[in-house]
Design an enzyme around this catalytic site. Sequence first.
Site, PDB file in Angstrom:
ATOM      1  N   ASN A   1       3.066   1.239   0.549  1.00 46.10           N
ATOM      2  CA  ASN A   1       1.624   1.437   0.397  1.00 46.10           C
ATOM      3  C   ASN A   1       0.845   1.098   1.660  1.00 46.10           C
ATOM      4  O   ASN A   1       0.193   1.951   2.244  1.00 46.10           O
ATOM      5  CB  ASN A   1       1.087   0.603  -0.761  1.00 46.10           C
ATOM      6  CG  ASN A   1       1.213   1.314  -2.092  1.00 46.10           C
ATOM      7  OD1 ASN A   1       1.623   2.464  -2.157  1.00 46.10           O
ATOM      8  ND2 ASN A   1       0.861   0.636  -3.163  1.00 46.10           N
ATOM      9  N   GLU A   2       0.897  -0.173   2.061  1.00 50.93           N
ATOM     10  CA  GLU A   2       0.105  -0.599   3.206  1.00 50.93           C
ATOM     11  C   GLU A   2       0.615  -1.904   3.781  1.00 50.93           C
ATOM     12  O   GLU A   2       1.309  -2.675   3.119  1.00 50.93           O
ATOM     13  CB  GLU A   2      -1.377  -0.772   2.832  1.00 50.93           C
ATOM     14  CG  GLU A   2      -1.716  -2.024   2.059  1.00 50.93           C
ATOM     15  CD  GLU A   2      -1.419  -1.973   0.587  1.00 50.93           C
ATOM     16  OE1 GLU A   2      -0.883  -2.970   0.044  1.00 50.93           O
ATOM     17  OE2 GLU A   2      -1.716  -0.945  -0.045  1.00 50.93           O
TER      18      GLU A   2
ATOM     19  N   THR B   1      -4.604   5.415  -2.109  1.00 48.27           N
ATOM     20  CA  THR B   1      -5.380   5.258  -3.340  1.00 48.27           C
ATOM     21  C   THR B   1      -5.242   3.868  -3.940  1.00 48.27           C
ATOM     22  O   THR B   1      -5.757   3.611  -5.028  1.00 48.27           O
ATOM     23  CB  THR B   1      -4.933   6.288  -4.396  1.00 48.27           C
ATOM     24  OG1 THR B   1      -3.530   6.138  -4.631  1.00 48.27           O
ATOM     25  CG2 THR B   1      -5.212   7.704  -3.938  1.00 48.27           C
TER      26      THR B   1
ATOM     27  N   LEU C   1      -8.223   2.218  -0.977  1.00 41.94           N
ATOM     28  CA  LEU C   1      -9.365   2.793  -1.682  1.00 41.94           C
ATOM     29  C   LEU C   1     -10.313   1.703  -2.155  1.00 41.94           C
ATOM     30  O   LEU C   1     -11.543   1.864  -2.089  1.00 41.94           O
ATOM     31  CB  LEU C   1      -8.880   3.631  -2.863  1.00 41.94           C
ATOM     32  CG  LEU C   1      -9.957   4.331  -3.698  1.00 41.94           C
ATOM     33  CD1 LEU C   1     -10.791   5.278  -2.835  1.00 41.94           C
ATOM     34  CD2 LEU C   1      -9.331   5.088  -4.858  1.00 41.94           C
TER      35      LEU C   1
ATOM     36  N   ASP D   1       2.789   0.781 -11.690  1.00 45.69           N
ATOM     37  CA  ASP D   1       2.962   1.031 -10.266  1.00 45.69           C
ATOM     38  C   ASP D   1       3.653  -0.134  -9.560  1.00 45.69           C
ATOM     39  O   ASP D   1       4.376   0.079  -8.576  1.00 45.69           O
ATOM     40  CB  ASP D   1       1.602   1.294  -9.616  1.00 45.69           C
ATOM     41  CG  ASP D   1       1.082   2.693  -9.915  1.00 45.69           C
ATOM     42  OD1 ASP D   1       1.854   3.499 -10.469  1.00 45.69           O
ATOM     43  OD2 ASP D   1      -0.090   2.973  -9.611  1.00 45.69           O
TER      44      ASP D   1
ATOM     45  N   TYR E   1      -4.930  -0.388  -2.426  1.00 46.23           N
ATOM     46  CA  TYR E   1      -5.820  -1.371  -1.805  1.00 46.23           C
ATOM     47  C   TYR E   1      -6.787  -0.698  -0.832  1.00 46.23           C
ATOM     48  O   TYR E   1      -7.967  -1.047  -0.733  1.00 46.23           O
ATOM     49  CB  TYR E   1      -4.964  -2.424  -1.102  1.00 46.23           C
ATOM     50  CG  TYR E   1      -5.695  -3.661  -0.641  1.00 46.23           C
ATOM     51  CD1 TYR E   1      -7.018  -3.924  -0.987  1.00 46.23           C
ATOM     52  CD2 TYR E   1      -5.033  -4.597   0.146  1.00 46.23           C
ATOM     53  CE1 TYR E   1      -7.661  -5.067  -0.561  1.00 46.23           C
ATOM     54  CE2 TYR E   1      -5.665  -5.756   0.569  1.00 46.23           C
ATOM     55  CZ  TYR E   1      -6.988  -5.980   0.218  1.00 46.23           C
ATOM     56  OH  TYR E   1      -7.624  -7.115   0.641  1.00 46.23           O
TER      57      TYR E   1
END
Length: 257
Positions: free
Chosen positions: A116-117, A157, A161, A46, A159
Site C-alpha cells: 500500500n504505502e 485508496t 486517500l 483488507d 491511508y
Amino acid sequence: MTARFTAISFIASETPEAQAALAKLADRYGNADPATADVVVALGGDGLMLQVLHRFLGTGKPIYGMNRGSVGFLMNEFRERGLTKKLEAARRSVVHPLAMHALDQGGNAVEAKAINEVSLLRRSYQAAKLRISVDGQVRLDELVADGVLLATPAGSTAYNLSANGPILPLDAPLLALTPISAFRPRRWRGALLPEHAKVMIEVLEAEKRPVSAVADHTQIENVVSVSIAIDRSIDLVMLHDPGHSLDERILREQFGY
C-alpha cells in the site's frame, strides 16, 4: 478445457464470520496446502488480504479475497457456491510492492516491502521536519508536518486517500507522495511521481523530533533516512470478479460520496 485451479487453499482471519466461512468452504472444496495450491483464497478484510499478499511475496501465487471482514476494498463478494467457476472467470491484477530501506539513529539498516504505502510519522508532540529528494535531487528542503507517505496505485485508496491524496488508476505508472497534516509549506499538497522514481526522505533534528517509518505492517523507530522505490522484480497477483476489478473499484471510489 483444463481448469486452472484444482487445488485451493483457504486462509481466514480469526473473526467468527471468517472462521465459519472457512469451515464451510473447506468442507465443500477441500483445503490444500498453501505451498502447493494453485490459488489461495483469503477470507477476511483488507488487513488479512495484505497479510496474505506479504506471506506469498515473490511466489507469483494468485490470491483471491472474499470479504468476511469490516473493510473489503481489495476483496470480492462472499459466496459459498460456485467458487470454482468464479475463480476460472476472475480477472488478474498485477501490482508491484515498494521497497523501503531505512536507517535508524543507531546506524542499523532495515529493509521492508510495502504493497500500500510507506509512511513516515512523528513520534512526539513536535511535528516532524523532513527533507525530500527525488532521483538524487532535493525537491523540498523542509517539510514540517505530522509526516509524509508514498503510495502505490493499489494503496492510493487507503491511508493516502484519508490524507487527501489522489486516487490513482491501478495501471497508472505513478506514485503518490502525500503530506500528512502539513504545517509548512502550507500550500504543498503533495506530488505525483513517475513509478521509476527513487525517493529519499531525510529526518531533520531526528533526536529532538523522532520519526518512525512504516511499510504496511513493518514499523521502524527513530529513523534518520528512508529510501523508497518500486521493486518491479516482484509480481503480486490478485484475482477479482469480472466487473469488480480494482480498476473498476478505483473508478467507483472517485465518483462516490
